[in-house]
Design a protein around this motif. Structure first.
Motif, PDB file in Angstrom:
ATOM      1  N   ALA A   1      58.997  98.168   0.628  1.00 53.71           N
ATOM      2  CA  ALA A   1      58.815  98.681   1.989  1.00 53.71           C
ATOM      3  C   ALA A   1      59.668  97.913   2.985  1.00 53.71           C
ATOM      4  O   ALA A   1      60.274  98.501   3.893  1.00 53.71           O
ATOM      5  N   ALA A   2      59.728  96.587   2.840  1.00 51.58           N
ATOM      6  CA  ALA A   2      60.532  95.776   3.754  1.00 51.58           C
ATOM      7  C   ALA A   2      62.019  96.114   3.617  1.00 51.58           C
ATOM      8  O   ALA A   2      62.744  96.190   4.616  1.00 51.58           O
ATOM      9  N   VAL A   3      62.463  96.336   2.388  1.00 52.22           N
ATOM     10  CA  VAL A   3      63.869  96.703   2.147  1.00 52.22           C
ATOM     11  C   VAL A   3      64.172  98.057   2.786  1.00 52.22           C
ATOM     12  O   VAL A   3      65.200  98.236   3.445  1.00 52.22           O
ATOM     13  N   LEU A   4      63.273  99.019   2.598  1.00 51.28           N
ATOM     14  CA  LEU A   4      63.471 100.348   3.183  1.00 51.28           C
ATOM     15  C   LEU A   4      63.462 100.280   4.706  1.00 51.28           C
ATOM     16  O   LEU A   4      64.263 100.951   5.371  1.00 51.28           O
ATOM     17  N   ALA A   5      62.556  99.467   5.261  1.00 48.79           N
ATOM     18  CA  ALA A   5      62.502  99.333   6.714  1.00 48.79           C
ATOM     19  C   ALA A   5      63.773  98.690   7.249  1.00 48.79           C
ATOM     20  O   ALA A   5      64.299  99.097   8.297  1.00 48.79           O
ATOM     21  N   GLY A   6      64.282  97.692   6.521  1.00 45.26           N
ATOM     22  CA  GLY A   6      65.538  97.063   6.922  1.00 45.26           C
ATOM     23  C   GLY A   6      66.721  98.005   6.836  1.00 45.26           C
ATOM     24  O   GLY A   6      67.722  97.828   7.539  1.00 45.26           O
ATOM     25  N   GLY A   7      66.610  99.026   5.975  1.00 42.29           N
ATOM     26  CA  GLY A   7      67.673 100.018   5.823  1.00 42.29           C
ATOM     27  C   GLY A   7      67.468 101.245   6.689  1.00 42.29           C
ATOM     28  O   GLY A   7      68.088 102.285   6.449  1.00 42.29           O
ATOM     29  N   ASP A   8      66.602 101.121   7.702  1.00 48.21           N
ATOM     30  CA  ASP A   8      66.343 102.211   8.656  1.00 48.21           C
ATOM     31  C   ASP A   8      65.851 103.486   7.972  1.00 48.21           C
ATOM     32  O   ASP A   8      66.296 104.590   8.294  1.00 48.21           O
ATOM     33  N   ALA A   9      64.919 103.331   7.044  1.00 52.66           N
ATOM     34  CA  ALA A   9      64.340 104.506   6.387  1.00 52.66           C
ATOM     35  C   ALA A   9      63.264 105.163   7.234  1.00 52.66           C
ATOM     36  O   ALA A   9      62.708 106.193   6.840  1.00 52.66           O
ATOM     37  N   GLY A  10      62.950 104.572   8.372  1.00 54.75           N
ATOM     38  CA  GLY A  10      61.974 105.151   9.277  1.00 54.75           C
ATOM     39  C   GLY A  10      60.561 105.113   8.708  1.00 54.75           C
ATOM     40  O   GLY A  10      60.171 104.163   8.029  1.00 54.75           O
ATOM     41  N   ARG A  11      59.812 106.168   8.973  1.00 55.32           N
ATOM     42  CA  ARG A  11      58.405 106.195   8.552  1.00 55.32           C
ATOM     43  C   ARG A  11      58.252 106.165   7.039  1.00 55.32           C
ATOM     44  O   ARG A  11      57.234 105.700   6.520  1.00 55.32           O
ATOM     45  N   LEU A  12      59.255 106.645   6.323  1.00 58.25           N
ATOM     46  CA  LEU A  12      59.171 106.672   4.863  1.00 58.25           C
ATOM     47  C   LEU A  12      59.063 105.268   4.275  1.00 58.25           C
ATOM     48  O   LEU A  12      58.550 105.095   3.154  1.00 58.25           O
ATOM     49  N   SER A  13      59.512 104.258   5.039  1.00 60.82           N
ATOM     50  CA  SER A  13      59.472 102.890   4.527  1.00 60.82           C
ATOM     51  C   SER A  13      58.051 102.394   4.317  1.00 60.82           C
ATOM     52  O   SER A  13      57.828 101.439   3.567  1.00 60.82           O
ATOM     53  N   LEU A  14      57.069 103.033   4.956  1.00 59.24           N
ATOM     54  CA  LEU A  14      55.683 102.573   4.839  1.00 59.24           C
ATOM     55  C   LEU A  14      54.886 103.307   3.761  1.00 59.24           C
ATOM     56  O   LEU A  14      53.739 102.955   3.500  1.00 59.24           O
ATOM     57  N   LEU A  15      55.481 104.294   3.131  1.00 56.60           N
ATOM     58  CA  LEU A  15      54.772 104.984   2.045  1.00 56.60           C
ATOM     59  C   LEU A  15      54.434 104.048   0.881  1.00 56.60           C
ATOM     60  O   LEU A  15      53.329 104.145   0.321  1.00 56.60           O
ATOM     61  N   PRO A  16      55.336 103.110   0.486  1.00 56.63           N
ATOM     62  CA  PRO A  16      54.935 102.172  -0.575  1.00 56.63           C
ATOM     63  C   PRO A  16      53.738 101.313  -0.188  1.00 56.63           C
ATOM     64  O   PRO A  16      52.970 100.893  -1.054  1.00 56.63           O
ATOM     65  N   VAL A  17      53.554 101.072   1.114  1.00 58.05           N
ATOM     66  CA  VAL A  17      52.416 100.274   1.563  1.00 58.05           C
ATOM     67  C   VAL A  17      51.111 101.050   1.359  1.00 58.05           C
ATOM     68  O   VAL A  17      50.083 100.479   0.997  1.00 58.05           O
ATOM     69  N   ALA A  18      51.143 102.370   1.600  1.00 54.84           N
ATOM     70  CA  ALA A  18      49.966 103.195   1.347  1.00 54.84           C
ATOM     71  C   ALA A  18      49.580 103.140  -0.125  1.00 54.84           C
ATOM     72  O   ALA A  18      48.387 103.062  -0.475  1.00 54.84           O
ATOM     73  N   LEU A  19      50.571 103.146  -1.015  1.00 56.17           N
ATOM     74  CA  LEU A  19      50.299 102.994  -2.441  1.00 56.17           C
ATOM     75  C   LEU A  19      49.640 101.644  -2.723  1.00 56.17           C
ATOM     76  O   LEU A  19      48.663 101.563  -3.480  1.00 56.17           O
ATOM     77  N   ALA A  20      50.178 100.598  -2.098  1.00 56.07           N
ATOM     78  CA  ALA A  20      49.638  99.249  -2.313  1.00 56.07           C
ATOM     79  C   ALA A  20      48.187  99.148  -1.863  1.00 56.07           C
ATOM     80  O   ALA A  20      47.360  98.502  -2.515  1.00 56.07           O
ATOM     81  N   MET A  21      47.863  99.793  -0.742  1.00 57.64           N
ATOM     82  CA  MET A  21      46.486  99.731  -0.252  1.00 57.64           C
ATOM     83  C   MET A  21      45.531 100.505  -1.173  1.00 57.64           C
ATOM     84  O   MET A  21      44.387 100.114  -1.363  1.00 57.64           O
TER      85      MET A  21
END
Length: 224
Positions: free
Chosen positions: A99-119
């Motif tokens: 998620a941090a890598v995706l957020a750093g690459g400007d993936a926008g809201r999609l970067s937080l989808l792995p976090v939903a999986l983690a939760m």
């Protein structure tokens, strides 16, 4: 009791992280949560009723991610046996790094989808302590548990420990949410996700060091 505080502290810390993550997700996604799926389900119904299809699709994706995470976490826990805490939490760390890598690459809201999986994964390795189901992100259930445990105590069918366990779980979630909101406002999404990675890595290290004690919660009352 000497060993009993370990699962309680572990579960409390896990719930604090869930609150931290939920606050980060809520602020960044404009009102969506990453572990509180009741709120997301309500928003999905409203979005569908109002015809906000793109928002509804993303909300449904977050909910689906949580379910997939719960599915994967349960399978990992079943396979890993006594090392389930380490295996599931280690998998969460990997998802947060992604998620941090995706957020750093400007993936926008999609970067937080792995976090939903983690939760979703995290909720598969909760602890039952003094009859209280803690370490999960189900805050409504924790508050209901406080009232229910107090009623049992009033009727002399239990002690105060169960109510305190539920109340502590709720309070740790609120504290984690406050910390997450402050950190996101001060430093942004990527540092906040990096901080969550560090917290989860610490939790994983604790699970590795004390896994034998953490798998035997204290004071369990009643049956499943």
């Amino acid at each position: 009791m000497r060993d009993g505080y370990r699962p309680l502290l572990f579960a409390t810390f896990a719930t604090l992280i869930a609150g931290f993550v939920d606050a980060v997700g809520y602020a960044h996604l404009g009102g969506l949560f990453l572990s509180f799926m009741s709120g997301n389900s309500t928003r999905l119904g409203i979005q569908l009723a109002q015809g906000h299809w793109p928002l509804a699709l993303f909300t449904a994706s977050v909910i689906a991610g949580f379910v997939i995470g719960a599915f994967a976490g349960t399978l990992i826990a079943d396979v890993a046996g006594e090392w389930k805490l380490v295996a599931v939490l280690g998998s969460e760390v990997v998802l947060f790094v992604l998620a941090a890598v995706l957020a750093g690459g400007d993936a926008g809201r999609l970067s937080l989808l792995p976090v939903a999986l983690a939760m979703g994964m995290q909720n598969s390795v909760h602890q039952v302590i003094a009859g209280a189901d803690v370490g999960k992100s189900f805050v409504t259930g924790a508050l209901f548990g406080v009232g229910q445990a107090l009623a049992r105590w009033a009727r002399r069918r239990g002690g105060p420990v169960e109510a305190l366990s539920y109340a502590g779980s709720w309070a740790s979630f609120v504290i984690g949410a406050g910390i997450g909101a402050m950190l996101l406002a001060a430093s942004g999404l990527v540092p906040s996700l990096a901080a969550a990675c560090v917290l989860l890595a610490g939790l994983t290290a604790i699970a590795f060091a004390f896994h034998g004690h953490l798998l035997h919660p204290i004071g369990r009352e009643g049956g499943d």
